[in-house]
Design a protein around this motif. Structure first.
Motif, mmCIF file in Angstrom:
data_model
loop_
_atom_site.group_PDB
_atom_site.id
_atom_site.type_symbol
_atom_site.label_atom_id
_atom_site.label_comp_id
_atom_site.label_asym_id
_atom_site.label_seq_id
_atom_site.Cartn_x
_atom_site.Cartn_y
_atom_site.Cartn_z
ATOM 1 N N VAL A 12 -4.157 -0.225 -4.897
ATOM 2 C CA VAL A 12 -4.601 -0.431 -3.519
ATOM 3 C C VAL A 12 -5.772 -1.406 -3.439
ATOM 4 O O VAL A 12 -5.887 -2.177 -2.471
ATOM 5 N N SER B 55 -4.038 4.917 -7.861
ATOM 6 C CA SER B 55 -2.595 5.042 -8.008
ATOM 7 C C SER B 55 -2.277 6.489 -8.236
ATOM 8 O O SER B 55 -2.639 7.061 -9.239
ATOM 9 N N ILE C 132 -3.963 3.927 4.771
ATOM 10 C CA ILE C 132 -3.308 4.145 6.065
ATOM 11 C C ILE C 132 -4.331 4.135 7.189
ATOM 12 O O ILE C 132 -4.069 3.650 8.294
ATOM 13 N N TRP D 2 0.824 -1.205 0.000
ATOM 14 C CA TRP D 2 0.000 0.000 0.000
ATOM 15 C C TRP D 2 0.862 1.261 0.000
ATOM 16 O O TRP D 2 0.589 2.214 -0.726
ATOM 17 N N ILE D 3 1.905 1.276 0.823
ATOM 18 C CA ILE D 3 2.742 2.476 0.925
ATOM 19 C C ILE D 3 3.532 2.714 -0.361
ATOM 20 O O ILE D 3 3.648 3.843 -0.838
ATOM 21 N N THR D 4 4.069 1.637 -0.934
ATOM 22 C CA THR D 4 4.878 1.786 -2.163
ATOM 23 C C THR D 4 4.015 1.816 -3.414
ATOM 24 O O THR D 4 4.505 2.151 -4.487
ATOM 25 N N GLU D 5 2.732 1.417 -3.292
ATOM 26 C CA GLU D 5 1.821 1.320 -4.430
ATOM 27 C C GLU D 5 2.391 0.440 -5.521
ATOM 28 O O GLU D 5 2.243 0.710 -6.712
ATOM 29 N N THR E 7 0.197 10.151 5.620
ATOM 30 C CA THR E 7 -0.778 10.304 4.540
ATOM 31 C C THR E 7 -0.255 11.177 3.401
ATOM 32 O O THR E 7 -0.869 11.236 2.342
ATOM 33 N N THR F 24 1.277 8.170 1.086
ATOM 34 C CA THR F 24 0.539 6.954 0.744
ATOM 35 C C THR F 24 -0.958 7.236 0.756
ATOM 36 O O THR F 24 -1.398 8.300 1.207
ATOM 37 N N SER F 25 -1.732 6.276 0.279
ATOM 38 C CA SER F 25 -3.187 6.421 0.228
ATOM 39 C C SER F 25 -3.753 6.636 1.625
ATOM 40 O O SER F 25 -3.476 5.864 2.550
#
Length: 634
Positions: free
Chosen positions: A57, A209, A523, A50-53, A515, A518-519
């Motif tokens: 997601v 994304s 988060i 999720w953080i690195t995409e 935030t 990342t999304s």
């Protein structure tokens, strides 16, 4: 050679993250081997993705469907059932009415009405832009709202520049464009499709994304910028520092207002729904009634949203307009010619929308009915129409009822003028299909169609968001069944002696920082189980930590990649990353104290943080202390 190696490494970074992350995390399972360790493996893996995409997601949210059964945490049928529930039904219904508002262009009508009302002075224009964006983003996609409002801002800036400006054509002998004849429609109509595109991608809130979003924004802007050439060309006024600051402030106010507006309503942004979903699970597990409803959220979130909006407006004036009594925006001497031109452009564009047609009136009625049903379903547990039914009807039922009516009610009637009016949205669809407008009359009146059709909904609905919310439910269920939640609570027990306000400040600032990169929905999904377990372990009301954490996810003011609204504004070229970062940093610093103050006052009055219900998993050994001394110490 080394630089070439690093370039190739960077190009393959996504593949490397996808392949190496599961392998590097394997020791967690191989060494520990417990059910908690297996669940932690899944949680950390999804957090990295999720953080690195590295994956979209929504796709990452599907990982529990196959890993939880494989690791024997929960069964396939149990994990699959987590992906569709009342919160997702609420989300579907809320977005259906939002799509209807967009499709019938009611959002543009509201925006232009606000701008006509506030006047033409820069500081009030900025407030008007922010109010329109803020109100619309409460109900429709933040991204679509920003994509619609930014071209309006650009057209207003053209008029603010004055009448005697050089335009692109004058230097080359071409005829200069008369600012009085500048039509807002150029950028508005052109961006109508852009708004649709962004809404499909979803918003900040609903971004699949961010890198793709940013690229799509950039690809949409050249046409709009080409129309706004009077602002793009270097000249005398482009060197004017005040006008440049004005352009930056007017641009930033749009994305900041969009981010602030999502706080106000339960369906306004993804983190709000992530909190609602986890709170439902937490309360139902303990056989308690969840106090988080649409009405209670509005009572808590709306004042906070207004406060954050005013803080943004004041800070943008200080940072860019620099209103100290000497600048033009605060001067008593007004440019009446400039004001007249700005009002004329806005009024003319509003008049082109024409009168309300039957379909638009029906959308307004359904919207008002839906909001009324949401607010009056549960009035503090003592009244409300939802209590008339057993089992109790929830907000999702009202949302789906209105959604069904959108497909059932006609968009026009034969006895009405709009039935043969070419301005009718359904008429334009037919005109586009036939290829020529004149064929509208030749082919006769339009057949009766519903207010919405499935093709429009399919294109605009952010389907990945349902998977993301369902993935949050699945993670929560897995953490509970595996015992990971209990393990986390045990590890956090040392915080029981800490000051709760200090903990809350740390949590909110860390969340606001996360935030930015990342999304925000992802988060929030990750943090909700941790916050609830932290609260239960330290004998604090779970909502005391969960509400500020979820709302901090909306404080994404610093970077273009933080939310799609930020990316759209950045793509127009008025601001640099340094401008957004420096301005957003101050807003992050100011917004968190506002959030904590509202939590301790309005939040405590609504949710009674000092009265902790008998939750399962509550640490009974330290629950002789409660939050009373904390709440009353403000």
């Amino acid at each position: 050679m080394s630089s070439s190696f690093f370039r190739h490494l960077w190009a393959w970074r996504t593949v490397l993250i996808l392949l190496l992350t599961p392998l590097l995390l394997l020791p967690i399972i191989l060494i520990l081997g417990s059910s908690e360790a297996k669940c932690a493996y899944v949680v950390i893996l999804m957090a990295v993705y999720w953080i690195t995409e590295s994956l979209p997601v929504g796709v990452t949210a599907l990982i529990p469907v196959f890993l939880f059964p494989v690791f024997e945490i929960i069964s396939s049928s149990d994990v699959a059932a987590q992906y569709m529930n009342d919160v997702n039904m609420l989300f579907i219904g809320g977005l259906m009415i939002a799509i209807g508002i967009e499709y019938w262009e009611l959002h543009r009508r509201v925006a232009l009405m606000v701008l006509m009302w506030v006047g033409a002075e820069p500081r009030w224009l900025m407030l008007g832009m922010m109010l329109a964006t803020w109100f619309l983003s409460m109900w429709i996609s933040n991204t679509a709202t920003t994509a619609m409002m930014i071209p309006i801002t650009e057209a207003v800036l053209v008029q603010l520049k004055g009448t005697g400006q050089k335009t692109v054509g004058q230097g080359s002998g071409q005829k200069a464009e008369d600012p009085d004849n500048l039509e807002l429609k150029v950028v508005l109509q052109e961006n109508g499709k852009a708004a649709d595109h962004y809404d499909v991608e979803s918003n900040e809130k609903y971004s699949n994304s961010r890198h793709k979003e940013d690229k799509s924004v950039a690809s949409k802007t050249p046409a709009s910028q080409e129309k706004a050439t009077p602002l793009e060309e270097p000249g005398e006024d482009e060197d004017d520092a005040h006008f440049k600051r004005l352009c930056k402030g007017m641009s930033l106010c749009i994305c900041y207002a969009a981010n602030s507006g999502g706080i106000a309503s339960l369906t306004g942004t993804g983190p709000n729904l992530a909190l609602k979903a986890h709170a439902d699970t937490l309360y139902e597990k303990s056989h308690l009634s969840n106090p988080v409803t649409f009405g209670t959220w509005m009572a808590f979130g709306l004042p906070l949203s207004v406060l954050v909006l005013l803080v943004c407006w004041c800070w943008l004036q200080v940072a860019f307009l620099r209103c100290r009594g000497a600048c033009s925006c605060c001067s008593k001497k007004k440019d009446s010619d400039q004001s007249k031109r700005i009002k004329a452009v806005i009024s003319d564009e509003y008049n082109k929308l024409g009168p309300l047609v039957f379909g638009q009136v029906m959308i307004i009625i359904l919207f008002v009915v839906l909001v009324t049903l949401w607010i009056t379903r549960d009035l503090g547990g003592v009244a409300g129409w939802g209590t008339l039914f057993k089992p109790e009807v929830k907000d999702g039922a009202a949302a789906i009822l209105i959604s069904v009516l959108l497909f059932a009610l006609p968009s026009t009637l034969p006895c009405l003028k709009s039935y043969s009016d070419p301005a009718h949205p359904q008429k334009w669809e037919r005109a586009k299909f036939k290829g020529v407008d004149s064929e509208l009359v030749r082919f006769g009146p339009l057949e009766i169609r519903p207010l919405l059709n499935w093709k429009v909904v399919h294109e605009k609905m952010p389907w990945h968001l349902f998977l993301l919310l369902g993935g949050g439910y699945a993670l929560s269920r897995g953490c509970e069944k595996s015992g990971l939640s209990l393990w986390i609570g045990t590890q956090l027990s040392f915080l029981s002696g800490w000051n709760q306000w200090g903990i809350l400040f740390i949590i909110c600032y860390l969340t606001a920082a996360l935030t930015e990169v990342t999304s925000n929905t992802a988060i929030a999904t990750l943090l909700m189980p941790i916050m609830s377990q932290l609260a239960l372990t330290t004998c604090v009301h779970p909502l005391y930590y969960m509400l500020p954490t979820a709302l901090s996810c909306s404080f994404a003011f610093m970077l273009p990649v933080a939310t799609p609204p930020n990316a759209i504004v950045f793509a127009y070229g008025r601001i640099k990353i340094a401008d957004m970062a420096s301005t957003g940093l101050v807003l992050n610093i100011l917004a968190v104290p506002c959030l904590i103050a509202v939590t301790g006052t309005i939040g405590n009055a609504i949710f009674s943080f000092d009265d902790i219900p008998a939750f399962q998993g509550l640490n009974s050994t330290i629950c002789g202390h409660n939050l009373s001394y904390v709440v009353h110490s403000i």
